[in-house]
Enzyme design. Structure first.
Site, PDB file in Angstrom:
ATOM      1  N   HIS A 146       0.840  -1.198   0.000  1.00 54.29           N
ATOM      2  CA  HIS A 146       0.000   0.000   0.000  1.00 54.29           C
ATOM      3  C   HIS A 146       0.882   1.258   0.000  1.00 54.29           C
ATOM      4  O   HIS A 146       0.737   2.137  -0.850  1.00 54.29           O
ATOM      5  CB  HIS A 146      -0.914  -0.011   1.226  1.00 54.29           C
ATOM      6  CG  HIS A 146      -1.809   1.189   1.350  1.00 54.29           C
ATOM      7  ND1 HIS A 146      -3.115   1.186   0.945  1.00 54.29           N
ATOM      8  CD2 HIS A 146      -1.571   2.440   1.832  1.00 54.29           C
ATOM      9  CE1 HIS A 146      -3.653   2.382   1.163  1.00 54.29           C
ATOM     10  NE2 HIS A 146      -2.730   3.164   1.712  1.00 54.29           N
ATOM     11  N   GLU A 147       1.813   1.310   0.934  1.00 58.98           N
ATOM     12  CA  GLU A 147       2.664   2.504   1.036  1.00 58.98           C
ATOM     13  C   GLU A 147       3.583   2.629  -0.183  1.00 58.98           C
ATOM     14  O   GLU A 147       3.924   3.735  -0.602  1.00 58.98           O
ATOM     15  CB  GLU A 147       3.473   2.489   2.337  1.00 58.98           C
ATOM     16  CG  GLU A 147       2.632   2.420   3.621  1.00 58.98           C
ATOM     17  CD  GLU A 147       1.542   3.479   3.729  1.00 58.98           C
ATOM     18  OE1 GLU A 147       1.693   4.565   3.156  1.00 58.98           O
ATOM     19  OE2 GLU A 147       0.520   3.196   4.402  1.00 58.98           O
TER      20      GLU A 147
HETATM   21 CO    CO Z   1      -2.965   5.250   2.080  1.00 61.35          CO
END
Ligand code: CO
Length: 500
Positions: A263-264
């Site tokens: 995600h990051e």
């Molecule tokens: Co986010």
């Protein structure tokens, strides 16, 4: 004639460099700093933000902006840069400094109190702190609303997502609101008959980190211009040439750290893809949190929880945890991992929610925070309203459990109002971008199963990352997909993934 614009660029480059230092120090605070340094660090950071706030609100900026508006020889990016400068200048001047400081103090106190009072499930003790934050936020929103000629809630939204308007969000959310409850029931009924074997740990932090690094690089995060570290909450910080992403490790469950990294990394690729030529200039910034969140959700939800990516990742996951695989081989098959990564469950906690129920958590918060800002809901009534909303949206009750109810998120204690709806708008944009990309790149599914991200990243670079703030979110989306936000893409994605 060039002078005013050149002065503006110089001035904003100074602000941009100060913000660069601030970003790295914020990362340090979350990753390395001993707690004993907290108070002195907070003072130093407060001074830094006063300095750049003064630079931003400098009356000379107003004169230069006026003169630059007459400069007809500016190119498209320069004109966009002036527009962004004016936006920042107007916002900075709208709220009187004493009010800015009062809001900062209120949020600092409330966030600090919240950490302990949430642990104790003590809403009554916490309510006065939040009341103070809401009161200051409403004052500040009123001042911004007047300067920007917007409603107070729109003025708050605008800080995170320029041009976002509640009435447009309402339109996008209306169909979701009617779609979700029935859809969720179908999905739960369908998944009820599927057996999911949960991979059992322990999974050592070192092994998880190794796997995370490997897949972070595989998806195209440039490790020469960034780092992966550990913090209490995952985030993406730093600056485009030095992107700092973090995750947290749970030795009983490797998927939370892994999906956190991916995600990051989606956020990080956006930062790394911003145009080098506009570094430190407002037009070189990411457009807003909707596109930012769309990039992380495209990475994590659209791609990494899908079967093609998992067929690439499963052998790497098995290689990372040989002991667990030897004990429980059936939990590490592609089919089981895929079912596990798309399992849907009703739950109380937003940050642990799956892709389907996440939007329900957002709808609840969006309704409530608008009413707090327009004054039709009092803080003391939050527990009851929260419980009602959870019953309607997810069939769960939080009566007597404010810890896992209205006190669970850091956003409101920290003064972040106007942020929650952007998560779901980001999910909608992610679905729209990925569907458009796939339609024109049918070969990508095969590439993905081999872990090849080049085609996708080049497309995102061209259509999203390299545009930075030169256009509005709406125009960037039209440029990439041929139409403005269309919630049908998101619903189609959910149907295909969860009911097909
Ligand atoms: Co986010």
């Amino acid at each position: 004639v060039w002078v005013s614009y050149a002065l503006l660029e110089q001035h904003f480059a100074k602000i941009g460099r100060l913000q660069e230092i601030e970003a790295i120090v914020e990362w340090d605070q979350a990753v390395n700093m001993p707690a004993s340094a907290g108070p002195s660090r907070a003072e130093a950071m407060a001074t830094l933000s006063v300095v750049w706030h003064e630079l931003l609100a400098d009356p000379r900026v107003g004169d230069w902006l006026q003169a630059a508006a007459q400069q007809s020889e500016l190119d498209v990016w320069q004109r966009a840069n002036v527009r962004e400068m004016r936006r920042l200048f107007t916002r900075a001047r709208a709220v009187p400094l004493p009010l800015v400081e009062a809001l900062t103090v209120a949020t600092k106190n409330s966030e600090h109190a919240w950490r302990q009072l949430r642990q104790n499930n003590d809403f009554a003790g916490y309510a006065p702190y939040l009341e103070d934050v809401v009161a200051r936020t409403r004052e500040s929103a009123a001042a911004l609303a007047e300067a920007l000629n917007l409603s107070p809630y729109d003025a708050l939204l605008d800080a995170f997502e320029p041009d976002a308007r509640a009435n447009e969000i309402d339109a996008s959310f209306a169909s979701l609101r009617s779609f979700l409850p029935g859809f969720l029931q179908h999905v739960l009924a369908k998944q009820g008959s599927l057996e999911v074997r949960e991979p059992l740990g322990p999974f050592s932090t070192a092994e998880q980190r190794e796997l995370g690094l490997q897949l972070m690089v595989a998806v195209g995060f440039d490790a020469r211009r960034g780092r992966l570290d550990t913090s209490h909450h995952a985030f993406c910080g730093g600056v485009p040439r030095d992107v700092r992403i973090t995750t947290r490790y749970d030795e009983a469950d490797f998927s939370s750290s892994l999906m956190g990294v991916l995600h990051e990394a989606g956020h990080g690729k956006y930062e790394q893809g911003l145009p080098e030529a506009w570094r430190h200039q407002p037009v070189g910034n990411p457009r807003g949190m909707v596109l930012h969140e769309s990039q992380s959700l495209l990475q994590e939800m659209q791609i990494c929880r899908g079967k093609e990516f998992l067929s690439f990742a499963a052998p790497k996951i098995r290689a990372a945890f040989p002991r667990s695989v030897a004990e429980q081989p059936e939990a590490f098959t592609l089919d089981n991992l895929s079912r596990w990564y798309t399992r849907v469950r009703r739950s109380l906690i937003r940050v642990e929610a799956d892709e389907v129920t996440y939007s329900a958590h957002v709808l609840l918060r969006y309704d409530i925070e608008r009413r707090l800002i327009d004054g039709t809901l009092r803080v003391r009534d939050l527990p009851e309203v929260w419980d009602q909303g959870m019953r309607e949206l997810l069939g769960l009750t939080t009566l007597g459990d404010d810890r896992d109810g209205c006190m669970q998120d850091v956003h409101w204690p920290a003064g972040l109002f106007g942020y929650f709806p952007l998560y779901t708008l980001g999910a909608m944009v992610a679905a729209q971008l990925f569907a458009t990309f796939q339609a024109s790149h049918p070969e990508f599914a095969t590439e993905l199963s081999r872990g090849e991200f080049g085609t996708l990243n080049a497309w995102l670079l061209q259509h999203v990352w390299s545009r930075a703030s030169s256009q509005s979110t709406r125009d960037i989306l039209i440029g990439a997909s041929g139409e403005p936000l269309n919630p049908a893409f998101y619903q189609a994605h959910l149907r295909t993934r969860y009911l097909a």
